[in-house]
Scaffold this motif. Structure first.
Motif, PDB file in Angstrom:
ATOM      1  N   SER A 127      46.895  51.852  -9.769  1.00 25.15           N
ATOM      2  CA  SER A 127      46.312  50.712 -10.490  1.00 25.15           C
ATOM      3  C   SER A 127      45.498  51.163 -11.709  1.00 25.15           C
ATOM      4  O   SER A 127      45.308  50.377 -12.639  1.00 25.15           O
ATOM      5  CB  SER A 127      45.451  49.861  -9.557  1.00 25.15           C
ATOM      6  OG  SER A 127      44.228  50.510  -9.254  1.00 25.15           O
ATOM      7  N   TYR A 128      45.021  52.404 -11.701  1.00 32.38           N
ATOM      8  CA  TYR A 128      44.235  52.908 -12.835  1.00 32.38           C
ATOM      9  C   TYR A 128      45.094  53.548 -13.916  1.00 32.38           C
ATOM     10  O   TYR A 128      44.650  53.632 -15.068  1.00 32.38           O
ATOM     11  CB  TYR A 128      43.165  53.903 -12.355  1.00 32.38           C
ATOM     12  CG  TYR A 128      41.891  53.230 -11.950  1.00 32.38           C
ATOM     13  CD1 TYR A 128      40.842  53.072 -12.855  1.00 32.38           C
ATOM     14  CD2 TYR A 128      41.734  52.702 -10.671  1.00 32.38           C
ATOM     15  CE1 TYR A 128      39.685  52.421 -12.486  1.00 32.38           C
ATOM     16  CE2 TYR A 128      40.578  52.051 -10.290  1.00 32.38           C
ATOM     17  CZ  TYR A 128      39.555  51.915 -11.200  1.00 32.38           C
ATOM     18  OH  TYR A 128      38.403  51.260 -10.843  1.00 32.38           O
ATOM     19  N   GLU A 141      46.382  52.416 -21.538  1.00 30.03           N
ATOM     20  CA  GLU A 141      45.848  51.478 -22.538  1.00 30.03           C
ATOM     21  C   GLU A 141      44.849  52.184 -23.458  1.00 30.03           C
ATOM     22  O   GLU A 141      44.830  51.950 -24.677  1.00 30.03           O
ATOM     23  CB  GLU A 141      45.185  50.296 -21.842  1.00 30.03           C
ATOM     24  CG  GLU A 141      44.643  49.253 -22.795  1.00 30.03           C
ATOM     25  CD  GLU A 141      43.956  48.103 -22.074  1.00 30.03           C
ATOM     26  OE1 GLU A 141      43.108  47.467 -22.718  1.00 30.03           O
ATOM     27  OE2 GLU A 141      44.263  47.842 -20.893  1.00 30.03           O
ATOM     28  N   LYS A 160      45.420  51.595 -17.056  1.00 29.95           N
ATOM     29  CA  LYS A 160      44.157  51.527 -17.790  1.00 29.95           C
ATOM     30  C   LYS A 160      43.993  52.763 -18.674  1.00 29.95           C
ATOM     31  O   LYS A 160      43.532  52.651 -19.819  1.00 29.95           O
ATOM     32  CB  LYS A 160      42.974  51.401 -16.826  1.00 29.95           C
ATOM     33  CG  LYS A 160      42.999  50.115 -16.017  1.00 29.95           C
ATOM     34  CD  LYS A 160      41.900  50.073 -14.985  1.00 29.95           C
ATOM     35  CE  LYS A 160      42.041  48.831 -14.104  1.00 29.95           C
ATOM     36  NZ  LYS A 160      40.994  48.721 -13.116  1.00 29.95           N
ATOM     37  N   VAL A 162      36.139  53.299 -17.551  1.00 28.67           N
ATOM     38  CA  VAL A 162      37.324  53.480 -16.716  1.00 28.67           C
ATOM     39  C   VAL A 162      37.188  54.745 -15.868  1.00 28.67           C
ATOM     40  O   VAL A 162      37.435  54.728 -14.661  1.00 28.67           O
ATOM     41  CB  VAL A 162      38.613  53.533 -17.574  1.00 28.67           C
ATOM     42  CG1 VAL A 162      39.822  53.950 -16.741  1.00 28.67           C
ATOM     43  CG2 VAL A 162      38.874  52.176 -18.231  1.00 28.67           C
ATOM     44  N   LYS A 186      34.758  52.419 -23.539  1.00 29.31           N
ATOM     45  CA  LYS A 186      35.747  51.915 -22.581  1.00 29.31           C
ATOM     46  C   LYS A 186      36.263  53.046 -21.692  1.00 29.31           C
ATOM     47  O   LYS A 186      36.439  52.861 -20.481  1.00 29.31           O
ATOM     48  CB  LYS A 186      36.901  51.236 -23.320  1.00 29.31           C
ATOM     49  CG  LYS A 186      36.496  49.905 -23.914  1.00 29.31           C
ATOM     50  CD  LYS A 186      37.620  49.258 -24.692  1.00 29.31           C
ATOM     51  CE  LYS A 186      37.106  47.939 -25.269  1.00 29.31           C
ATOM     52  NZ  LYS A 186      38.076  47.284 -26.115  1.00 29.31           N
ATOM     53  N   ASP A 221      34.520  54.159 -13.164  1.00 29.33           N
ATOM     54  CA  ASP A 221      35.017  53.281 -12.103  1.00 29.33           C
ATOM     55  C   ASP A 221      36.010  54.021 -11.202  1.00 29.33           C
ATOM     56  O   ASP A 221      35.976  53.879  -9.978  1.00 29.33           O
ATOM     57  CB  ASP A 221      35.680  52.033 -12.690  1.00 29.33           C
ATOM     58  CG  ASP A 221      34.682  51.075 -13.317  1.00 29.33           C
ATOM     59  OD1 ASP A 221      33.464  51.242 -13.109  1.00 29.33           O
ATOM     60  OD2 ASP A 221      35.132  50.155 -14.039  1.00 29.33           O
ATOM     61  N   TYR A 222      36.882  54.810 -11.816  1.00 30.84           N
ATOM     62  CA  TYR A 222      37.855  55.577 -11.028  1.00 30.84           C
ATOM     63  C   TYR A 222      37.124  56.621 -10.175  1.00 30.84           C
ATOM     64  O   TYR A 222      37.472  56.836  -9.007  1.00 30.84           O
ATOM     65  CB  TYR A 222      38.879  56.240 -11.948  1.00 30.84           C
ATOM     66  CG  TYR A 222      39.966  56.975 -11.207  1.00 30.84           C
ATOM     67  CD1 TYR A 222      40.898  56.298 -10.423  1.00 30.84           C
ATOM     68  CD2 TYR A 222      40.065  58.357 -11.278  1.00 30.84           C
ATOM     69  CE1 TYR A 222      41.897  56.969  -9.733  1.00 30.84           C
ATOM     70  CE2 TYR A 222      41.062  59.046 -10.596  1.00 30.84           C
ATOM     71  CZ  TYR A 222      41.967  58.347  -9.835  1.00 30.84           C
ATOM     72  OH  TYR A 222      42.957  59.016  -9.149  1.00 30.84           O
TER      73      TYR A 222
END
Length: 167
Positions: free
Chosen positions: A82-83, A89, A86, A55, A51, A58-59
């Protein structure tokens, strides 16, 4: 600021390559671990790292678009905002792992890696707003620290798994 992005991109490529290799190693060790609790941890840890890879990747795609001029600073600030949840989390997931004693160092180091990456991104975001060179340098250092902690975590995992294999 371009130096930060170049350094982060280089580190991201190295990190992605290293994580892919460690992911492969993790699969091998997860299969060789005899204790069910250890096997459950290995599976959970592998899920967390997968995961985190997604993330971060993608970033990084968004960073590349910003670097190419497809996004302005304000857009990149919004994307970073917005990241951040994430990454938070992922930190929560790391803290909630049920970690056998012999793997505690693995989790602690990986948690440091995630926390360093989060702080790096926060400072990068702040630098986009303020153009503060100190934040820029600290962001790059924290990103390097994240990579270092991650590598140490994977080495600790390999070491703990190898000790299990000897038993």
């Amino acid at each position: 600021m371009k130096k930060i992005v170049m350094a982060k991109n280089l580190i991201a490529v190295i990190l992605f390559s290293f994580m892919f290799n460690c992911y492969s190693c993790g699969n091998i060790y997860a299969q060789d671990i005899y204790n069910k609790e250890d096997q459950m941890f290995a599976t959970s840890f592998q899920d967390l790292t997968n995961k985190a890879i997604l993330v971060t990747h993608d970033y990084d795609i968004q960073m590349q678009k910003w670097k190419r001029g497809e996004y302005g600073n304000n857009t990149m600030v919004s994307i970073t905002d917005s990241y951040l949840p994430k990454f938070q989390e992922l930190i929560t997931m790391a803290k909630n792992l049920h970690t056998p004693t012999k793997f505690e160092n693995v989790t602690e180091l990986y948690l440091k890696s995630l926390e360093s990456e989060l702080q790096s991104n926060i400072l990068f975001r702040n630098n986009l707003v303020s153009s503060n060179s100190t934040e820029s340098m600290l962001s790059t250092k924290l990103y390097s620290d994240a990579l270092k902690y991650e590598m140490e975590s994977f080495r600790a995992f390999e070491s703990a798994a190898a000790e299990t294999d000897k038993k």
